[in-house]
Write a protein that holds these residues in place. Structure first.
Motif, mmCIF file in Angstrom:
data_model
loop_
_atom_site.group_PDB
_atom_site.id
_atom_site.type_symbol
_atom_site.label_atom_id
_atom_site.label_comp_id
_atom_site.label_asym_id
_atom_site.label_seq_id
_atom_site.Cartn_x
_atom_site.Cartn_y
_atom_site.Cartn_z
ATOM 1 N N ARG A 153 15.952 77.076 62.129
ATOM 2 C CA ARG A 153 17.232 77.474 62.569
ATOM 3 C C ARG A 153 17.351 78.922 63.400
ATOM 4 O O ARG A 153 16.787 79.751 63.015
ATOM 5 C CB ARG A 153 18.546 77.304 61.645
ATOM 6 C CG ARG A 153 18.452 78.270 60.157
ATOM 7 C CD ARG A 153 19.256 77.819 59.352
ATOM 8 N NE ARG A 153 19.259 78.882 58.239
ATOM 9 C CZ ARG A 153 18.403 78.836 57.318
ATOM 10 N NH1 ARG A 153 17.748 77.992 57.105
ATOM 11 N NH2 ARG A 153 18.660 79.894 56.333
ATOM 12 N N TYR A 193 23.946 76.954 58.560
ATOM 13 C CA TYR A 193 24.177 78.343 58.691
ATOM 14 C C TYR A 193 24.844 79.312 57.814
ATOM 15 O O TYR A 193 24.943 80.197 57.770
ATOM 16 C CB TYR A 193 24.785 78.704 60.199
ATOM 17 C CG TYR A 193 23.702 78.286 61.080
ATOM 18 C CD1 TYR A 193 22.744 79.019 61.976
ATOM 19 C CD2 TYR A 193 24.075 77.049 62.009
ATOM 20 C CE1 TYR A 193 22.026 78.575 62.706
ATOM 21 C CE2 TYR A 193 23.003 76.735 62.879
ATOM 22 C CZ TYR A 193 22.095 77.415 63.314
ATOM 23 O OH TYR A 193 21.360 76.763 64.384
ATOM 24 N N CYS A 202 26.205 85.917 60.830
ATOM 25 C CA CYS A 202 26.432 84.336 60.604
ATOM 26 C C CYS A 202 27.733 84.025 60.165
ATOM 27 O O CYS A 202 28.511 83.213 60.798
ATOM 28 C CB CYS A 202 25.095 83.668 59.930
ATOM 29 S SG CYS A 202 23.736 83.603 60.712
#
Length: 398
Positions: free
Chosen positions: A200, A240, A247
């Motif tokens: 990611r 996330y 984040c």
């Protein structure tokens, strides 16, 4: 009729009009789309934009990114390079801009000069010996000499004329999302920041007018995706939610938006880009994937070549479609192969892959190595054919 008023559709309409032909644009959205992701624009697409008289506006609306930086959990720089390397590889003919800005500038070149229908779409295509009968969702039936699908990865024209998307789509194992917000802090002008964990990545880029763009790329082998906005936001929070850096603040911005770009990272592979009086351009025909970085330029190239071949064929559309395929097929195949190699660089799926990616990124700062690493993917090996554009000067100057 050209279905789609994104990048390829208005470009095709412009060049058909420049050749003295009469295109009609149809777009299912009620107006031009805004927001979305940013693109790096160079090569033959840049050349075509110059011929259309668009470079001053493109450079006025674009960004000249200074640096790309990979950051760690607390925002410290792990790797990066100055983007002057791209300027060197492209002879200075390189700019970053929002895809929606490019679409708007292209459409403004044909606005008021070609018939445009917003808020409607093709629901049926019936080919006849002398025309194509097109049924529209709201405006009833129309007849056209040809129908061109410029309606993207999820092309309706491709589905109606060639078959379901599943026959031609190759999922590359990633999902991409893009979000634009106002008032986010901090702002790092003309710097692209990227934070990664295995499988990611999240990127942050500062836009004009106190806006910030976030790009999410994450691994997802399952090709099925949530279809509602709430479910898409939930998926991003799940992927996330344990990330560090910024984040948590970025995910909090999801509560403030009703617009989110969310899609699979896929390619379209087709043995033929035309069938009878129907043809496809750009992502509808050969999507290289959003992560390839050249989708908009390739859209403009395919539109330019198709328009030129239709003009040169003087009504022999079968010959024009065949020439269009012959001229671009090997070039597009090479771009698709390059895109497959490049996709994994955004979000390597292992820690070892992240370390290797960061090492490669560091080499871009060493003179000459960037040319060896990505020069073949940046360079355009195609030479644009010369066509007779009877009305080009008038349109380009407008």
């Amino acid at each position: 009729m050209i279905s789609g008023a994104g990048i390829a559709g208005p470009t095709l309409a412009f060049w058909l009009k420049a050749a003295g032909l009469e295109p009609t644009l149809i777009e299912c959205a009620p107006g031009l789309r805004s927001g979305g992701y940013v693109i790096d624009f160079w090569g033959l697409g840049y050349d075509i934009a110059e011929r259309m008289g668009l470079l001053p506006e493109i450079n006025r609306n674009g960004y000249h990114v200074r640096e790309m930086s990979v950051v760690d959990d607390v925002g410290h720089r792990l790797a990066g390079f100055g983007t002057s390397v791209f300027a060197e590889l492209t002879g200075g003919r390189y700019v970053t801009l929002q895809r929606s800005d490019l679409s708007r500038l292209l459409y403004e070149k044909v606005k008021g000069r070609v018939e445009t229908i917003f808020g409607d779409e093709i629901v049926a295509i019936q080919e006849q010996p002398d025309c194509v009968r097109v049924k529209l969702n709201h405006a009833g039936e129309r007849r056209f000499d040809l129908v061109i699908g410029a309606d993207g990865l999820h092309s309706v024209v491709r589905k109606l004329a060639f078959g379901p998307q599943s026959q031609f789509e190759r999922h590359l194992g990633y999902v991409v999302a893009a979000l634009e917000v106002r008032g986010y802090r901090p702002r790092d002008e003309d710097v692209y920041l990227m934070y990664s964990r295995p499988g990611r990545m999240i990127g942050r880029f500062t836009l004009n007018d106190d806006r910030t763009l976030f790009l999410f790329v994450f691994a997802a082998e399952d090709a099925s995706l949530p279809t509602t906005l709430d479910a898409q936001k939930a998926m991003l929070r799940h992927v996330y939610g344990h990330g560090r850096w910024e984040c948590q603040r970025i995910l909090a911005e999801l509560d403030r938006t009703d617009e989110l770009y969310f899609d699979k990272v896929s390619q379209i592979r087709m043995p033929n880009w035309s069938r009878g009086r129907v043809a496809l351009v750009a992502d509808a025909a050969f999507c290289v994937s959003l992560l390839a970085g050249q989708g908009s330029a390739l859209a403009m190239i395919s539109a330019y070549v198709l328009a030129g071949e239709l003009a040169a064929a003087d009504g022999r559309y079968q010959e024009a479609f065949a020439r269009y395929d012959t001229l671009l097929r090997s070039y597009i195949d090479a771009k698709q192969r390059g895109a497959e190699r490049f996709a994994g660089a955004f979000a390597p799926k292992t820690r070892a892959g992240l370390v290797f990616r960061n090492l490669v990124v560091r080499t871009f700062a060493i003179p000459g190595l960037a040319r060896l690493a990505i020069g073949r993917d940046i360079a355009d090996t195609l030479e644009l054919p010369a066509y007779n554009w009877a009305l080009l000067d008038r349109l380009a100057a407008a």
